[in-house]
Design an enzyme around this catalytic site. Structure first.
Site, PDB file in Angstrom:
ATOM      1  N   HIS A   1       0.860  -1.182   0.000  1.00  0.00           N
ATOM      2  CA  HIS A   1       0.000   0.000   0.000  1.00  0.00           C
ATOM      3  C   HIS A   1       0.896   1.231   0.000  1.00  0.00           C
ATOM      4  O   HIS A   1       1.617   1.470   0.965  1.00  0.00           O
ATOM      5  CB  HIS A   1      -0.901   0.023   1.244  1.00  0.00           C
ATOM      6  CG  HIS A   1      -1.958  -1.028   1.211  1.00  0.00           C
ATOM      7  ND1 HIS A   1      -3.301  -0.737   1.130  1.00  0.00           N
ATOM      8  CD2 HIS A   1      -1.876  -2.368   1.222  1.00  0.00           C
ATOM      9  CE1 HIS A   1      -3.979  -1.867   1.091  1.00  0.00           C
ATOM     10  NE2 HIS A   1      -3.137  -2.861   1.160  1.00  0.00           N
TER      11      HIS A   1
ATOM     12  N   ASN B   1      -8.376 -14.997  -5.123  1.00  0.00           N
ATOM     13  CA  ASN B   1      -8.173 -16.416  -4.776  1.00  0.00           C
ATOM     14  C   ASN B   1      -9.539 -17.020  -4.465  1.00  0.00           C
ATOM     15  O   ASN B   1     -10.494 -16.292  -4.223  1.00  0.00           O
ATOM     16  CB  ASN B   1      -7.269 -16.518  -3.527  1.00  0.00           C
ATOM     17  CG  ASN B   1      -7.841 -15.714  -2.353  1.00  0.00           C
ATOM     18  OD1 ASN B   1      -7.676 -14.493  -2.293  1.00  0.00           O
ATOM     19  ND2 ASN B   1      -8.520 -16.371  -1.450  1.00  0.00           N
TER      20      ASN B   1
END
Ligand code: HPA
Length: 272
Positions: free
Chosen positions: A62, A236
């Protein structure tokens, strides 16, 4: 709590001084999706650590800055990175930037995240329009004194995710020839990934994806009267649906589909 009003006026005064003018859309760019902010024209970039009353984000991947400018013809204030509840921040802290966006005049917010796919027809790499959420964090950013200047004591969450924005996202996706999934996002506190049993529960409760962000921000956005567009990047399959989970896979998948994600958000913004 009235401290919040003072803090907000300090933060907005600082941002105005840095060149942040009119804001139409707030953008919160999740894990691996921050590159969209690199396409903002006439960008003013301000590190989170310089912004008065912003905490410091600790998550790898981030960048941690605000980017202000024009994207798809709209005045946007983007967060490259966000604050998470699992970092130990209170929900009020996690959602402070949304209050700032509202105070700067933003009428809408685009929230994005990486999420695990719970719906058995999803595949890693899919993008999902968030149609609704389940707040399973056990907390709520509006607990405590309510400031009527911000919004009502008991906000209606019946239409948290704007239907029209969702239709525009679907229309943009079909123009681009990409399939946009849709479904309910279930927000957990993290930082553990869920157990397979929790994922079976999530599916039974109607969730299509799970993640560790977004719900608190959307609650505050709705409280502030903002229209919300939410997009999850399914990085995922959720726990129990694949052999094991790890952050590397989340990073890999976001980097694989970030171009598509960027195109979809830009194309949707054009229409709004
Ligand atoms: N669970 C929670 N958060 C996530 C996941 C997940 O499977 N994938 C990416 N963020």
């Amino acid at each position: 709590m009235s401290n919040l009003l003072e803090e907000l006026s300090e933060t907005t005064a600082f941002l105005r001084e840095k060149g942040v003018e009119e804001v139409e859309f707030g953008l919160i760019l999740g894990s691996g999706l921050g590159e969209l902010a690199d396409e903002i024209k006439g960008a003013v970039k301000i590190s989170f650590s310089d912004v008065p009353h912003f905490p410091v984000s600790t998550v790898v991947g981030h960048a941690g800055q605000l980017v202000y400018g024009t994207l798809s013809g709209k005045k946007v204030l983007a967060m490259q990175g966000r604050f998470h509840y699992y970092e130990g921040h209170s929900m009020q802290t996690v959602t402070y930037p949304v209050r700032v966006m509202a105070a700067l005049g933003a009428h809408s917010i685009v929230v994005t995240n990486a999420a695990g796919g719970v719906n058995e027809s999803f595949e890693p790499g899919d993008l999902m329009l968030i149609t609704d959420h389940i707040n399973y964090t056990g907390d709520n950013p509006l607990i405590g004194e309510n400031l009527e200047e911000f919004g009502p004591r008991f906000p209606d969450m019946s239409h948290a995710y704007d239907k029209e924005y969702g239709e525009m996202a679907h229309a943009a996706a079909s123009r681009l020839g990409l399939h946009l999934q849709e479904g309910v996002y279930m927000g957990y506190s993290g930082p553990t990934y869920e157990t397979p049993a929790e994922i079976r529960m999530s599916r039974t409760l109607g969730a299509s994806a799970v993640g560790m962000s977004t719900v608190a921000e959307v609650i505050v956005a709705v409280h502030s009267g903002m229209r919300v567009l939410g997009i999850s990047c399914i990085t995922n399959l959720a726990a129990g649906m694949q052999s094991s989970l790890n952050h590397e896979e989340v990073v890999e998948t976001t980097s694989r589909i970030k171009e598509t994600f960027k195109t979809l958000v830009k194309e949707t913004l054009k229409e709004i």
